[in-house]
Design a protein around this motif. Structure first.
Motif, PDB file in Angstrom:
ATOM      1  N   THR A 134       0.830  -1.203   0.000  1.00 13.99           N
ATOM      2  CA  THR A 134       0.000   0.000   0.000  1.00 13.99           C
ATOM      3  C   THR A 134       0.863   1.251   0.000  1.00 13.99           C
ATOM      4  O   THR A 134       0.626   2.187  -0.767  1.00 13.99           O
ATOM      5  CB  THR A 134      -0.962  -0.011   1.201  1.00 13.99           C
ATOM      6  OG1 THR A 134      -1.798  -1.170   1.108  1.00 13.99           O
ATOM      7  CG2 THR A 134      -1.820   1.235   1.239  1.00 13.99           C
ATOM      8  N   GLU A 135       1.897   1.263   0.832  1.00 12.93           N
ATOM      9  CA  GLU A 135       2.789   2.430   0.908  1.00 12.93           C
ATOM     10  C   GLU A 135       3.492   2.656  -0.425  1.00 12.93           C
ATOM     11  O   GLU A 135       3.619   3.797  -0.889  1.00 12.93           O
ATOM     12  CB  GLU A 135       3.800   2.246   2.037  1.00 12.93           C
ATOM     13  CG  GLU A 135       4.557   3.522   2.406  1.00 12.93           C
ATOM     14  CD  GLU A 135       5.735   3.822   1.490  1.00 12.93           C
ATOM     15  OE1 GLU A 135       5.963   5.014   1.205  1.00 12.93           O
ATOM     16  OE2 GLU A 135       6.425   2.884   1.052  1.00 12.93           O
ATOM     17  N   LEU A 136       3.950   1.601  -1.064  1.00 10.96           N
ATOM     18  CA  LEU A 136       4.639   1.745  -2.346  1.00 10.96           C
ATOM     19  C   LEU A 136       3.700   2.269  -3.430  1.00 10.96           C
ATOM     20  O   LEU A 136       4.085   3.146  -4.218  1.00 10.96           O
ATOM     21  CB  LEU A 136       5.246   0.400  -2.772  1.00 10.96           C
ATOM     22  CG  LEU A 136       6.408  -0.110  -1.914  1.00 10.96           C
ATOM     23  CD1 LEU A 136       6.785  -1.532  -2.326  1.00 10.96           C
ATOM     24  CD2 LEU A 136       7.596   0.837  -1.989  1.00 10.96           C
ATOM     25  N   MET A 137       2.468   1.765  -3.456  1.00  9.75           N
ATOM     26  CA  MET A 137       1.509   2.253  -4.452  1.00  9.75           C
ATOM     27  C   MET A 137       1.163   3.718  -4.199  1.00  9.75           C
ATOM     28  O   MET A 137       1.036   4.509  -5.145  1.00  9.75           O
ATOM     29  CB  MET A 137       0.253   1.379  -4.461  1.00  9.75           C
ATOM     30  CG  MET A 137       0.503  -0.012  -5.008  1.00  9.75           C
ATOM     31  SD  MET A 137      -0.984  -1.018  -5.260  1.00  9.75           S
ATOM     32  CE  MET A 137      -1.640  -1.128  -3.612  1.00  9.75           C
ATOM     33  N   GLN A 138       1.032   4.099  -2.919  1.00 12.80           N
ATOM     34  CA  GLN A 138       0.759   5.504  -2.587  1.00 12.80           C
ATOM     35  C   GLN A 138       1.913   6.395  -3.046  1.00 12.80           C
ATOM     36  O   GLN A 138       1.687   7.492  -3.571  1.00 12.80           O
ATOM     37  CB  GLN A 138       0.544   5.672  -1.081  1.00 12.80           C
ATOM     38  CG  GLN A 138      -0.750   5.093  -0.589  1.00 12.80           C
ATOM     39  CD  GLN A 138      -0.838   5.068   0.932  1.00 12.80           C
ATOM     40  OE1 GLN A 138       0.161   5.225   1.646  1.00 12.80           O
ATOM     41  NE2 GLN A 138      -2.047   4.865   1.440  1.00 12.80           N
ATOM     42  N   ARG A 139       3.132   5.928  -2.871  1.00 14.56           N
ATOM     43  CA  ARG A 139       4.296   6.709  -3.278  1.00 14.56           C
ATOM     44  C   ARG A 139       4.301   6.935  -4.792  1.00 14.56           C
ATOM     45  O   ARG A 139       4.564   8.051  -5.258  1.00 14.56           O
ATOM     46  CB  ARG A 139       5.587   6.002  -2.843  1.00 14.56           C
ATOM     47  CG  ARG A 139       6.798   6.899  -3.010  1.00 14.56           C
ATOM     48  CD  ARG A 139       8.114   6.241  -2.688  1.00 14.56           C
ATOM     49  NE  ARG A 139       8.107   5.421  -1.505  1.00 14.56           N
ATOM     50  CZ  ARG A 139       9.078   4.548  -1.227  1.00 14.56           C
ATOM     51  NH1 ARG A 139      10.100   4.391  -2.038  1.00 14.56           N
ATOM     52  NH2 ARG A 139       9.022   3.824  -0.125  1.00 14.56           N
TER      53      ARG A 139
END
Length: 153
Positions: A134-139
Motif C-alpha cells: 500500500t505504501e509503495l503504491m501511494q508513493r
C-alpha cells in the motif's frame, strides 16, 4: 508447470496492478451493492468524511468525476438522507456538500466493509506485506500527482 498468464506480462507492474485493481474493484462493488450503492457513492462519502464540506465543484475535481455525473450521485445520496447541499455563505453561487449524521454512520460501516474486501484481495500477503504494498503504491501515485500538477487527496 505451465504458466496461466504470459511471463512477459507478469513482469510488468502495470499489468499486475491493472489485474489486481479489477479484482479489488469487483470485491468492493459487490459489497457496496448490498447497501444499494455504487463505488462513486462510496467515494463521495469518503471524500466528505476526509475533507469536510467542500464546494461541489471542488469535490468533483478531487474525485476526478465529471461535475454533471457528481450531481446524479449527490441526488441519490441526498434523497437517502446521507448528504446535504447548502449554498456557500462566502459565494452564494456555489453549493457546498456535507455528510449528515446518517451519512457519517453509513460511511463508518462501509469503511469496515471496504477494508474487509481489500483484505480478501490481499489475503496471500502478510499484514506487513500489505502495508508495504500500500505504501509503495501511494508513493507512485503521489509522484504522478506531483509530476502532473494534480492535487491528490
Amino acid at each position: 508447470m505451465n504458466e496461466l498468464r504470459p511471463p512477459t506480462l507478469m513482469a510488468l507492474p502495470s499489468y499486475l496492478a491493472g489485474h489486481l485493481a479489477r479484482i479489488g474493484h469487483r470485491l468492493l462493488v459487490e459489497e457496496l451493492a448490498v447497501h444499494e450503492l455504487r463505488l462513486p457513492h462510496f467515494a463521495v462519502l469518503s471524500a466528505l468524511s476526509d475533507f469536510g464540506s467542500p464546494a461541489q465543484h471542488e469535490l468533483a475535481d478531487r474525485l476526478g468525476l465529471n461535475r454533471s455525473h457528481l450531481v446524479g450521485y449527490l441526488d441519490l445520496l441526498e434523497a437517502r438522507g446521507l448528504v446535504r447541499r447548502e449554498r456557500d455563505p462566502v459565494d452564494r453561487r456555489r453549493m457546498r456538500v456535507a455528510l449528515t449524521d446518517a451519512g457519517r454512520d453509513l460511511h463508518s460501516r462501509l469503511g469496515s466493509v471496504a477494508q474487509q474486501s481489500q483484505q480478501r484481495l490481499l489475503r496471500a500477503l502478510t499484514e506487513s506485506e500489505q502495508a508495504v504494498l500500500t505504501e509503495l503504491m501511494q508513493r507512485v501515485l503521489r509522484a504522478e500527482d506531483e509530476a502532473s500538477g494534480t492535487r491528490g487527496p
